[in-house]
Design a protein around this motif. Structure first.
Motif, PDB file in Angstrom:
ATOM      1  N   ARG A  31      16.604  -6.859  12.959  1.00 49.43           N
ATOM      2  CA  ARG A  31      17.134  -6.242  14.183  1.00 49.43           C
ATOM      3  C   ARG A  31      18.215  -5.210  13.879  1.00 49.43           C
ATOM      4  N   LEU A  32      18.881  -5.338  12.738  1.00 46.70           N
ATOM      5  CA  LEU A  32      19.974  -4.426  12.394  1.00 46.70           C
ATOM      6  C   LEU A  32      19.497  -3.167  11.667  1.00 46.70           C
ATOM      7  N   ILE A  33      18.236  -3.142  11.258  1.00 45.34           N
ATOM      8  CA  ILE A  33      17.755  -2.040  10.420  1.00 45.34           C
ATOM      9  C   ILE A  33      17.737  -0.731  11.192  1.00 45.34           C
ATOM     10  N   LYS A  34      18.272   0.298  10.561  1.00 47.35           N
ATOM     11  CA  LYS A  34      18.155   1.651  11.097  1.00 47.35           C
ATOM     12  C   LYS A  34      16.723   2.126  10.879  1.00 47.35           C
ATOM     13  N   MET A  35      16.213   2.906  11.840  1.00 44.65           N
ATOM     14  CA  MET A  35      14.812   3.306  11.783  1.00 44.65           C
ATOM     15  C   MET A  35      14.629   4.731  12.265  1.00 44.65           C
ATOM     16  N   PRO A  36      13.501   5.337  11.915  1.00 43.76           N
ATOM     17  CA  PRO A  36      13.141   6.608  12.538  1.00 43.76           C
ATOM     18  C   PRO A  36      12.853   6.393  14.023  1.00 43.76           C
ATOM     19  N   SER A  37      12.783   7.453  14.781  1.00 48.14           N
ATOM     20  CA  SER A  37      12.437   7.366  16.196  1.00 48.14           C
ATOM     21  C   SER A  37      11.001   6.880  16.366  1.00 48.14           C
ATOM     22  N   ARG A  38      10.655   6.452  17.569  1.00 48.87           N
ATOM     23  CA  ARG A  38       9.283   6.012  17.831  1.00 48.87           C
ATOM     24  C   ARG A  38       8.301   7.159  17.612  1.00 48.87           C
ATOM     25  N   ARG A  39       8.730   8.368  17.879  1.00 44.10           N
ATOM     26  CA  ARG A  39       7.857   9.530  17.662  1.00 44.10           C
ATOM     27  C   ARG A  39       7.481   9.629  16.188  1.00 44.10           C
ATOM     28  N   LEU A  40       8.471   9.444  15.305  1.00 41.46           N
ATOM     29  CA  LEU A  40       8.182   9.508  13.878  1.00 41.46           C
ATOM     30  C   LEU A  40       7.382   8.290  13.408  1.00 41.46           C
ATOM     31  N   ILE A  41       7.632   7.132  14.005  1.00 41.59           N
ATOM     32  CA  ILE A  41       6.849   5.944  13.673  1.00 41.59           C
ATOM     33  C   ILE A  41       5.377   6.203  14.001  1.00 41.59           C
ATOM     34  N   GLU A  42       5.111   6.829  15.152  1.00 39.24           N
ATOM     35  CA  GLU A  42       3.729   7.132  15.518  1.00 39.24           C
ATOM     36  C   GLU A  42       3.124   8.158  14.560  1.00 39.24           C
ATOM     37  N   GLN A  43       3.919   9.107  14.079  1.00 38.86           N
ATOM     38  CA  GLN A  43       3.412  10.064  13.097  1.00 38.86           C
ATOM     39  C   GLN A  43       3.014   9.359  11.798  1.00 38.86           C
ATOM     40  N   LEU A  44       3.800   8.344  11.397  1.00 37.61           N
ATOM     41  CA  LEU A  44       3.421   7.556  10.226  1.00 37.61           C
ATOM     42  C   LEU A  44       2.064   6.887  10.442  1.00 37.61           C
ATOM     43  N   GLY A  45       1.885   6.334  11.648  1.00 31.79           N
ATOM     44  CA  GLY A  45       0.609   5.689  11.971  1.00 31.79           C
ATOM     45  C   GLY A  45      -0.542   6.668  11.991  1.00 31.79           C
ATOM     46  N   ASP A  46      -0.326   7.833  12.568  1.00 31.59           N
ATOM     47  CA  ASP A  46      -1.377   8.856  12.585  1.00 31.59           C
ATOM     48  C   ASP A  46      -1.795   9.243  11.174  1.00 31.59           C
ATOM     49  N   SER A  47      -0.806   9.454  10.314  1.00 30.65           N
ATOM     50  CA  SER A  47      -1.102   9.854   8.939  1.00 30.65           C
ATOM     51  C   SER A  47      -1.887   8.772   8.215  1.00 30.65           C
ATOM     52  N   PHE A  48      -1.539   7.513   8.465  1.00 32.44           N
ATOM     53  CA  PHE A  48      -2.281   6.438   7.820  1.00 32.44           C
ATOM     54  C   PHE A  48      -3.724   6.379   8.326  1.00 32.44           C
ATOM     55  N   LEU A  49      -3.909   6.467   9.642  1.00 29.57           N
ATOM     56  CA  LEU A  49      -5.255   6.370  10.205  1.00 29.57           C
ATOM     57  C   LEU A  49      -6.137   7.528   9.757  1.00 29.57           C
ATOM     58  N   GLU A  50      -5.535   8.663   9.486  1.00 30.78           N
ATOM     59  CA  GLU A  50      -6.298   9.804   8.989  1.00 30.78           C
ATOM     60  C   GLU A  50      -6.860   9.547   7.590  1.00 30.78           C
ATOM     61  N   LEU A  51      -6.208   8.659   6.825  1.00 29.40           N
ATOM     62  CA  LEU A  51      -6.720   8.320   5.498  1.00 29.40           C
ATOM     63  C   LEU A  51      -8.043   7.571   5.571  1.00 29.40           C
ATOM     64  N   ASN A  52      -8.195   6.796   6.672  1.00 32.73           N
ATOM     65  CA  ASN A  52      -9.419   6.010   6.885  1.00 32.73           C
ATOM     66  C   ASN A  52      -9.684   5.079   5.701  1.00 32.73           C
ATOM     67  N   GLN A  53      -8.624   4.382   5.264  1.00 36.35           N
ATOM     68  CA  GLN A  53      -8.733   3.447   4.146  1.00 36.35           C
ATOM     69  C   GLN A  53      -8.295   2.056   4.588  1.00 36.35           C
ATOM     70  N   LEU A  54      -9.114   1.068   4.325  1.00 43.11           N
ATOM     71  CA  LEU A  54      -8.760  -0.303   4.681  1.00 43.11           C
ATOM     72  C   LEU A  54      -7.720  -0.878   3.723  1.00 43.11           C
ATOM     73  N   ASN A  55      -7.785  -0.503   2.464  1.00 47.92           N
ATOM     74  CA  ASN A  55      -6.877  -1.037   1.456  1.00 47.92           C
ATOM     75  C   ASN A  55      -6.141   0.103   0.754  1.00 47.92           C
ATOM     76  N   PRO A  56      -5.195   0.721   1.429  1.00 48.12           N
ATOM     77  CA  PRO A  56      -4.484   1.854   0.826  1.00 48.12           C
ATOM     78  C   PRO A  56      -3.593   1.382  -0.330  1.00 48.12           C
ATOM     79  N   SER A  57      -3.416   2.217  -1.300  1.00 48.05           N
ATOM     80  CA  SER A  57      -2.529   1.893  -2.414  1.00 48.05           C
ATOM     81  C   SER A  57      -1.074   2.043  -1.978  1.00 48.05           C
ATOM     82  N   GLN A  58      -0.181   1.428  -2.763  1.00 47.93           N
ATOM     83  CA  GLN A  58       1.244   1.594  -2.480  1.00 47.93           C
ATOM     84  C   GLN A  58       1.628   3.061  -2.590  1.00 47.93           C
ATOM     85  N   GLU A  59       0.992   3.788  -3.499  1.00 51.69           N
ATOM     86  CA  GLU A  59       1.272   5.218  -3.655  1.00 51.69           C
ATOM     87  C   GLU A  59       0.924   5.989  -2.392  1.00 51.69           C
TER      88      GLU A  59
END
Length: 494
Positions: free
Chosen positions: A454-482
């Protein structure tokens, strides 16, 4: 002398039963640790006499190491007070202290001692003797029942709560110091974060100056003969207002103090005063410090984004009547930690631990609304590479309920249902190397507490959604840590 004491105390301890050791919370300090802790003594040779307190003396190795260090720097008159409740070892302690007295006499110096076969915390010596120049301690470690233990609320005049006996030792020892007196302690790291130690941290931060921290990269080296995997630190406090800097050092284990990674940080970085938790953060190196600064500069936070985190309500030993394999009555899958992977939540029914939760009378109070969540493991194994492991849960049926076991945390939004992009964005953020490294700086526990999340500083929800968009664009079920870390780097400029 210290090496001989270390060998003798190890032999003594290994002859004791495990039950006896556990009752006393007894773990002796090795000679390498004792020498290092003594090296942290900062008292001046201009002092004519120094009074040393060892609150759980054992064979006396810490008090002796500190006394020999003081003699080395030119302090010729030393008085040691030792408390020890294990009466079986008092003869060993007396013999070791007499030997030190001989060493001092040969150097035309004075060494006197007092041994009290009393419980240090229950005796509360700080209430009648608070004139110690130095307290050097390896206190016992054990939790006690806050309702019926004799230790319950004994230190309530110092701090709120009953977190662990070692905190009580540290509290009473520090209260026994004169102004500018020093306390050097080797203790579990657990007091630096967590709700249970909140009152204790407030007491320390209000009354003492944290001037030195030492951490160990390896968990299994410190008390290896007893297979203790507790994450320990060595800390030095001065009874004075907090100064602007804290020195932090690190070693791989207990016997390589000649090869330290040593850094100096601002006290504002180490002691987080931005909220009432007052967490003590410990970067292992300069790169960790950069991670802390980067995270702390995020524009929003977990709570400002209106996320919530809760613990799964299914406590298995209380809900056995609802858990099983049969599907003759309506059921839903029971989600446990083994179902949570990096970015994925997988329940197939084919794993040996996969079970169902029966939907029958009285089950509703143990269930969660069936919505999209980010599921976060509450525990990691002691040797697991990551502390933060979480996966995405998106409903694939029309059941109104979801069964989550209480070793699983679930994250949602207080107002809205999480969209697919946002829940995947949360998963990318929490599974990133960046946040995992930050979390290790603020928590030495293998448990992932909701308080810290609960104390963690975070990006805005807009940036969180951008992270999600970028991941979904990869279309990978098991993405690497890289791949995960590259998304974090591209979007957050980490």
């Amino acid at each position: 002398m210290l090496d001989a004491i270390s060998i003798a105390q190890t032999e003594y301890l290994l002859k004791k039963s495990e039950a006896s050791r556990k009752e006393l919370g007894q773990y002796f300090t090795g000679s390498a640790i004792a020498k290092f802790m003594a090296s942290l003594v900062i008292h001046s040779s201009s002092q004519e006499e120094i009074k040393i307190l060892d609150a759980g003396g054992g064979f006396g190795i810490l008090a002796i190491a500190a006394s020999l260090k003081c003699l080395e720097i030119g302090i010729k008159k030393i008085h040691v007070v030792i408390y020890e409740i294990d009466v079986e070892l008092l003869a060993h302690l007396e013999r070791n202290l007499k030997e030190v007295k001989t060493v001092f006499a040969e150097d035309q110096a004075s060494f006197n001692y007092e041994i009290f076969a009393q419980d240090f915390v229950l005796t509360r010596p700080d209430l009648f003797d608070n004139h110690f120049d130095l307290a050097i301690i390896n206190p016992p470690y054990f939790k006690y029942n806050s309702k019926n233990s004799p230790y319950a609320d004994v230190t309530s005049d110092l701090f709120k709560g009953n977190p662990n006996i070692y905190a009580s030792f540290m509290g009473v020892a520090s209260a026994s110091l004169k102004p500018n007196g020093q306390m050097i302690a080797i203790v579990p790291r657990s007091f630096t974060n967590g709700l249970y130690f909140k009152g204790f941290r407030h007491y320390l931060n209000k009354n003492l100056n944290l001037n030195r921290l030492h951490i160990f990269h390896s968990r299994n080296q410190l008390f290896k003969e007893l297979a203790v995997l507790q994450e320990n630190i060595i800390c030095s406090y001065i009874k004075a207002p907090q100064k602007e800097q804290v020195h932090v050092s690190a070693s791989e284990g207990y016997d390589d103090f000649d090869h330290l990674n040593f850094e100096c940080y601002s006290s504002k970085m180490i002691i987080d005063q931005s909220n009432d938790q007052e967490i003590i953060r410990i970067p292992e190196d300069r790169e960790d410090a950069k991670v802390i600064e980067f995270i702390e500069n995020f524009e929003s936070s977990f709570e400002e984004n209106q996320y919530f985190i809760s613990t799964g309500p299914v406590v298995e030993h209380r809900t056995q009547e609802y858990i099983g394999y049969e599907e003759l009555i309506p059921t839903v899958p029971l989600w446990r930690m083994h179902n949570i992977k990096c970015l994925q939540a997988i329940w197939t029914g084919g794993h040996k631990k996969d079970e169902y939760f029966k939907l029958k009378e009285g089950s509703e109070k143990h269930l969660t609304p069936n919505k999209s969540y980010f599921l976060l493991k509450r525990f990691s194994s002691k040797d697991e590479k990551r502390r933060l492991v979480g996966g995405v849960y998106i409903p694939n049926d029309n059941s109104p309920y979801l069964a989550l076991e209480n070793h699983v945390n679930y994250v949602g939004h207080k107002v809205y249902n999480l969209s697919k992009t946002e829940v995947f964005g949360l998963a990318v953020f929490f599974n990133s190397t960046l946040l995992d490294r930050y979390f290790r700086c603020i928590s030495g526990n293998t448990q992932v507490n909701a308080t810290e999340i609960r104390l963690i500083k975070m990006p805005s929800r807009r940036l969180i959604e951008q992270l999600g968009d970028s991941f979904l664009e990869l279309n990978q079920l098991n993405p690497s840590q890289e791949n995960i870390d590259k998304i974090i780097s591209d979007i957050l400029k980490a």
